[in-house]
Design a protein around this motif. Structure first.
Motif, PDB file in Angstrom:
ATOM      1  N   THR A  19       0.832  -1.202   0.000  1.00  0.00           N
ATOM      2  CA  THR A  19       0.000   0.000   0.000  1.00  0.00           C
ATOM      3  C   THR A  19       0.869   1.256   0.000  1.00  0.00           C
ATOM      4  OG1 THR A  19      -0.246  -0.168   2.408  1.00  0.00           O
ATOM      5  CG2 THR A  19      -2.020  -1.068   1.058  1.00  0.00           C
ATOM      6  N   THR A  20       2.022   1.182   0.636  1.00  0.00           N
ATOM      7  CA  THR A  20       2.942   2.323   0.623  1.00  0.00           C
ATOM      8  C   THR A  20       3.406   2.617  -0.801  1.00  0.00           C
ATOM      9  OG1 THR A  20       3.703   1.754   2.845  1.00  0.00           O
ATOM     10  CG2 THR A  20       5.110   3.230   1.564  1.00  0.00           C
ATOM     11  N   ARG A  21       3.772   1.571  -1.515  1.00  0.00           N
ATOM     12  CA  ARG A  21       4.224   1.751  -2.899  1.00  0.00           C
ATOM     13  C   ARG A  21       3.079   2.256  -3.774  1.00  0.00           C
ATOM     14  NH1 ARG A  21       6.493  -2.829  -7.130  1.00  0.00           N
ATOM     15  NH2 ARG A  21       6.755  -1.363  -8.857  1.00  0.00           N
ATOM     16  N   LEU A  22       1.877   1.728  -3.576  1.00  0.00           N
ATOM     17  CA  LEU A  22       0.723   2.170  -4.364  1.00  0.00           C
ATOM     18  C   LEU A  22       0.491   3.664  -4.192  1.00  0.00           C
ATOM     19  CD1 LEU A  22      -1.765  -0.763  -3.634  1.00  0.00           C
ATOM     20  CD2 LEU A  22      -0.517  -0.349  -5.759  1.00  0.00           C
ATOM     21  N   ARG A  23       0.625   4.141  -2.952  1.00  0.00           N
ATOM     22  CA  ARG A  23       0.446   5.578  -2.678  1.00  0.00           C
ATOM     23  C   ARG A  23       1.606   6.400  -3.232  1.00  0.00           C
ATOM     24  NH1 ARG A  23      -0.555   3.705   2.430  1.00  0.00           N
ATOM     25  NH2 ARG A  23      -2.733   3.559   2.950  1.00  0.00           N
ATOM     26  N   GLY A  29      -5.352   5.538  -5.942  1.00  0.00           N
ATOM     27  CA  GLY A  29      -5.664   6.611  -5.016  1.00  0.00           C
ATOM     28  C   GLY A  29      -6.007   6.084  -3.630  1.00  0.00           C
ATOM     29  N   GLU A  30      -5.971   6.956  -2.666  1.00  0.00           N
ATOM     30  CA  GLU A  30      -6.289   6.582  -1.282  1.00  0.00           C
ATOM     31  C   GLU A  30      -7.702   6.021  -1.169  1.00  0.00           C
ATOM     32  OE1 GLU A  30      -5.857   5.547   2.425  1.00  0.00           O
ATOM     33  OE2 GLU A  30      -4.192   6.423   1.316  1.00  0.00           O
ATOM     34  N   ASN A  31      -8.654   6.612  -1.906  1.00  0.00           N
ATOM     35  CA  ASN A  31     -10.035   6.114  -1.866  1.00  0.00           C
ATOM     36  C   ASN A  31     -10.118   4.678  -2.363  1.00  0.00           C
ATOM     37  OD1 ASN A  31     -11.072   8.452  -0.818  1.00  0.00           O
ATOM     38  ND2 ASN A  31     -11.772   9.254  -2.786  1.00  0.00           N
ATOM     39  N   ALA A  32      -9.419   4.372  -3.436  1.00  0.00           N
ATOM     40  CA  ALA A  32      -9.439   3.011  -3.994  1.00  0.00           C
ATOM     41  C   ALA A  32      -8.841   2.026  -2.994  1.00  0.00           C
ATOM     42  CB  ALA A  32      -8.683   2.963  -5.317  1.00  0.00           C
ATOM     43  N   ILE A  33      -7.743   2.399  -2.362  1.00  0.00           N
ATOM     44  CA  ILE A  33      -7.110   1.527  -1.372  1.00  0.00           C
ATOM     45  C   ILE A  33      -8.059   1.287  -0.204  1.00  0.00           C
ATOM     46  CG2 ILE A  33      -5.211   1.341   0.289  1.00  0.00           C
ATOM     47  CD1 ILE A  33      -3.505   2.940  -1.787  1.00  0.00           C
ATOM     48  N   GLN A  34      -8.723   2.340   0.248  1.00  0.00           N
ATOM     49  CA  GLN A  34      -9.672   2.198   1.359  1.00  0.00           C
ATOM     50  C   GLN A  34     -10.854   1.319   0.955  1.00  0.00           C
ATOM     51  OE1 GLN A  34      -8.965   3.187   4.429  1.00  0.00           O
ATOM     52  NE2 GLN A  34     -10.826   2.205   5.128  1.00  0.00           N
ATOM     53  N   TYR A  35     -11.355   1.488  -0.251  1.00  0.00           N
ATOM     54  CA  TYR A  35     -12.458   0.650  -0.739  1.00  0.00           C
ATOM     55  C   TYR A  35     -12.042  -0.817  -0.762  1.00  0.00           C
ATOM     56  CZ  TYR A  35     -15.789   4.251  -2.226  1.00  0.00           C
ATOM     57  OH  TYR A  35     -16.722   5.255  -2.260  1.00  0.00           O
ATOM     58  N   LYS A  40     -15.218  -3.060  -0.769  1.00  0.00           N
ATOM     59  CA  LYS A  40     -16.167  -2.347  -1.619  1.00  0.00           C
ATOM     60  C   LYS A  40     -15.599  -2.306  -3.033  1.00  0.00           C
ATOM     61  CE  LYS A  40     -17.797   0.844   1.953  1.00  0.00           C
ATOM     62  NZ  LYS A  40     -17.854   2.271   2.326  1.00  0.00           N
ATOM     63  N   MET A  41     -16.471  -2.145  -3.998  1.00  0.00           N
ATOM     64  CA  MET A  41     -16.039  -2.100  -5.386  1.00  0.00           C
ATOM     65  C   MET A  41     -15.354  -0.775  -5.717  1.00  0.00           C
ATOM     66  SD  MET A  41     -16.399  -4.669  -7.291  1.00  0.00           S
ATOM     67  CE  MET A  41     -16.139  -5.870  -6.017  1.00  0.00           C
ATOM     68  N   VAL A  42     -14.244  -0.871  -6.435  1.00  0.00           N
ATOM     69  CA  VAL A  42     -13.539   0.310  -6.913  1.00  0.00           C
ATOM     70  C   VAL A  42     -14.087   0.670  -8.289  1.00  0.00           C
ATOM     71  CG1 VAL A  42     -11.429  -0.174  -5.623  1.00  0.00           C
ATOM     72  CG2 VAL A  42     -11.694  -1.092  -7.919  1.00  0.00           C
ATOM     73  N   GLY A  43     -13.732   1.839  -8.766  1.00  0.00           N
ATOM     74  CA  GLY A  43     -14.172   2.278 -10.087  1.00  0.00           C
ATOM     75  C   GLY A  43     -13.423   1.561 -11.201  1.00  0.00           C
ATOM     76  N   THR A  44     -13.876   1.795 -12.427  1.00  0.00           N
ATOM     77  CA  THR A  44     -13.274   1.110 -13.570  1.00  0.00           C
ATOM     78  C   THR A  44     -11.828   1.523 -13.804  1.00  0.00           C
ATOM     79  OG1 THR A  44     -14.253   2.738 -15.065  1.00  0.00           O
ATOM     80  CG2 THR A  44     -15.450   0.669 -14.753  1.00  0.00           C
ATOM     81  N   LEU A  47      -9.844  -0.442 -11.304  1.00  0.00           N
ATOM     82  CA  LEU A  47      -9.872  -1.849 -11.700  1.00  0.00           C
ATOM     83  C   LEU A  47      -8.933  -2.081 -12.878  1.00  0.00           C
ATOM     84  CD1 LEU A  47     -11.035  -4.682 -11.303  1.00  0.00           C
ATOM     85  CD2 LEU A  47     -12.922  -4.033 -12.806  1.00  0.00           C
ATOM     86  N   ASP A  48      -8.896  -1.145 -13.809  1.00  0.00           N
ATOM     87  CA  ASP A  48      -7.976  -1.225 -14.947  1.00  0.00           C
ATOM     88  C   ASP A  48      -6.527  -1.283 -14.465  1.00  0.00           C
ATOM     89  OD1 ASP A  48      -7.412  -0.977 -17.893  1.00  0.00           O
ATOM     90  OD2 ASP A  48      -6.462   0.890 -17.208  1.00  0.00           O
ATOM     91  N   CYS A  49      -6.174  -0.425 -13.519  1.00  0.00           N
ATOM     92  CA  CYS A  49      -4.816  -0.403 -12.961  1.00  0.00           C
ATOM     93  C   CYS A  49      -4.495  -1.708 -12.234  1.00  0.00           C
ATOM     94  CB  CYS A  49      -4.642   0.775 -12.008  1.00  0.00           C
ATOM     95  SG  CYS A  49      -4.677   2.370 -12.818  1.00  0.00           S
TER      96      CYS A  49
END
Length: 70
Positions: A19-23, A29-35, A40-44, A47-49
């Motif tokens: 998660t550190t590297r992702l940030r 984004g932080e929202n995607a990591i939290q989801y 919870k489902m992340v956005g497209t 999901l692409d990333c």
């Protein structure tokens, strides 16, 4: 409803994406990591990333489950 087939954060970690590297590298984004933490489902875009980082198709990561049969 759409659900994850795998633990995405665990799979990313196994592939070398903490998660550190992702940030730090702004891969997600932080929202995607939290989801992902909250299952919870992340956005497209996220999901692409994720598909690119894990070298998987969306169908390997998510699936549809009929809510009436849960």
């Amino acid at each position: 409803m759409i659900v994850y087939k795998i633990n995405v954060l665990e799979s990313l970690k196994e592939a070398g994406y903490t998660t550190t590297r992702l940030r730090k590298e702004k891969l997600l984004g932080e929202n995607a990591i939290q989801y992902l933490r909250e299952n919870k489902m992340v956005g497209t875009k996220a999901l692409d990333c994720i598909c690119k980082m894990l070298d998987m198709q969306p169908g390997n990561i998510i699936k549809y489950v009929d809510e009436n049969n849960v």
